[in-house]
Design an enzyme around this catalytic site. Structure first.
Site, short mmCIF file in Angstrom:
data_model
loop_
_atom_site.label_atom_id
_atom_site.label_comp_id
_atom_site.label_asym_id
_atom_site.label_seq_id
_atom_site.Cartn_x
_atom_site.Cartn_y
_atom_site.Cartn_z
CD GLU A 106 10.85 12.47 12.14
OE1 GLU A 106 11.49 11.74 11.39
OE2 GLU A 106 9.66 11.88 12.61
CE LYS A 108 -1.80 2.91 2.15
NZ LYS A 108 -1.81 4.34 1.73
CB CYS A 164 13.47 8.56 8.23
SG CYS A 164 14.15 7.09 7.65
CD GLU A 219 13.11 3.36 8.62
OE1 GLU A 219 13.23 4.35 9.50
OE2 GLU A 219 13.10 3.62 7.44
#
Length: 496
Positions: free
Chosen positions: A400, A195, A304, A270
């Site tokens: 973040e 997806k 990331c 992750e």
């Protein structure tokens, strides 16, 4: 200006009425359904649209993957699996410009980055995984069970594929990260339903076509498009035996909880990070600055693993911020299809609004060293930004950003450095910049992160495991570590 011309094959692909890719073919959807427009972040204009996957769509994809797992892929030898992945890598190389343009048009990624990182590394990773297909093995062992009447015992282990995998792919590197999941699944004998993000779907739909051309049987790779609700249907399917998710921490935690609820479905996560780069006192700023800034602002910081927190020894602090500010102001911001651009737009409007929120907060608190502006006009462009912080509990230092916003703070001692670096719920990556190898080797064990680099940051290699600690994730990608997550270890004991 050196503007890339869009290939005719790309224009044709964009004009399709895209549906899902299930059992080796495109599945058209009812035109009366709501569709999602894919927006070019540099122009804010729609380039194509995708379907929103319903529960029946997801069930069809999972059933296709289950049938392929039990039949077609189960009857494919490890050598053949590797050969087909290598053939897919060949086709990605042959269609590299097409795939790169699809990525750039929907993510805002600089065209040269799409070509030389996204697509090129997709090939590297596919070939790496292909090489593991014939190297998955168990062990033999001798049990110590006592013999009563002269009988003997032997034992061995075998690794077997878990079954159908659900792969949830983010928007920043959809093709490459999608192929991490495809490679891991197919190498170990699993099948997969992917997806993609609703913002960046096209390159994976095109890849699924290439997989059929490569000889990968229908149903081994399936793509369902749509929103987070579509992904939820996928995760909830009882036929899914493993979930591989790359994305945000809140979503990852929710997926992990749901996987545990679903009879302990395997899960690897992750997730994000607020990654640290430590610049020590012996560092020559002029030497490290180009490499450090490239690692920090590649794809506008939407990586990331990229560093967002710079810890600079106080003796180098003023020199660092002055030279970094000058360097960032020289970045050429422009169209991602212009081969001379150094910095493009953010990938989508919701993320643009998120980054803008942090920039507004920094302006309110007078924390801008350089940059910090939203660029007027069309497109989701902001300036690369360097900030000071008001301490390690400053929201800008804790949360973040996932964008071109980097915080700088000074430190005095190694002890203070380690304390500040580890003052985070995240633990994905970190780096140490120094010529003192002995000091680096002493600091590495103290840093709470899944990956630590010395004199480099951000860039990955398939031979090196990758993943986070703390809230940054669970499990590891690459190396041989992925085999553990995609196989069940079965023990066999024999009395004779």
């Amino acid at each position: 200006m050196n503007q890339v011309q869009i290939l005719a094959s790309v224009q044709t692909f964009l004009q399709r009425q895209h549906g899902h890719f299930i059992h080796g073919q495109h599945i058209e959807v009812d035109d009366t359904r709501t569709r999602i427009e894919l927006i070019n972040p540099a122009t804010e204009q729609p380039v194509s649209s995708i379907a929103i996957g319903t529960k029946p769509d997801v069930e069809a994809a999972v059933n296709s993957a289950q049938d392929a797992f039990l039949n077609a892929w189960a009857n494919t030898s490890p050598y053949e699996r590797g050969q087909k992945l290598n053939k897919l890598a060949d086709l990605v190389e042959q269609h590299a410009e097409e795939l790169a343009q699809l990525e750039t048009l929907t993510t805002g990624k600089l065209i040269n980055l799409s070509r030389h990182l996204e697509v090129a590394q997709t090939v590297v990773f596919l070939r790496y995984f292909a090489g593991w297909a014939t190297k998955i093995h168990g062990q033999t062992m001798q049990p110590s069970i006592p013999s009563a009447n002269g009988e003997k015992y032997t034992a061995y282990t075998v690794r077997q594929p878990v079954g159908v995998v659900a792969g949830i792919v983010p928007w920043n590197f959809s093709l490459m990260i999608g192929c991490w999941k495809i490679g891991s699944a197919l190498t170990t004998g699993c099948t997969i339903v992917l997806k993609p993000s609703e913002f960046t779907t096209l390159s994976l739909l095109r890849l699924a076509e290439l997989a059929i051309e490569a000889g990968i049987p229908a149903g081994v790779i399936n793509i369902v498009t749509g929103t987070g609700e579509t992904g939820q249907y996928l995760i909830d399917s009882k036929k899914i035996k493993k979930v591989s998710f790359t994305g945000s921490v809140p979503t990852g935690i929710a997926i992990g909880k749901q996987a545990m609820h679903n009879d302990l479905t395997r899960v690897s996560l992750e997730l994000g990070g607020k990654n640290a780069a430590a610049i020590l006192a012996d560092t020559q700023i002029d030497e490290i600055l180009p490499t450090l800034l490239q690692a920090s602002f590649v794809h506008q910081g939407q990586v990331c693993a990229a560093p967002e927190r710079f810890f600079v020894h106080r003796s180098k602090y003023e020199e660092f911020i002055q030279k970094a500010a000058v360097a960032l102001q020289q970045f050429k911001i422009g169209s991602p299809l212009d081969e001379s651009s150094m910095f493009g737009p953010l990938s989508n409007k919701p993320h643009f609004e998120k980054v803008k929120h942090y920039l507004d907060l920094a302006h309110q608190n007078n924390q801008i060293i350089c940059g910090g502006k939203v660029i007027a006009g069309t497109g989701y462009f902001v300036e690369p930004t360097l900030l000071t912080v008001r301490g390690i509990d400053d929201p800008l230092f804790i949360e973040e950003t996932f964008g071109p916003v980097v915080d700088v703070i000074a430190f005095e001692s190694d002890e203070e450095l380690i304390s500040m670096v580890n003052h985070s719920r995240f633990g994905l990556t970190a780096s140490i910049w120094t010529n003192d190898l002995a000091k680096a080797l002493r600091l590495i064990p103290q840093i709470e992160a899944g990956s630590v680099w010395v004199n480099m940051h951000t860039f990955l290699d398939p031979a090196v495991p990758f993943g986070g600690v703390k809230a940054s994730g669970l499990g590891r990608e690459f190396s041989d570590a992925f085999i553990e997550d995609y196989t069940e270890l079965k023990s066999v004991m024999i009395r004779y």
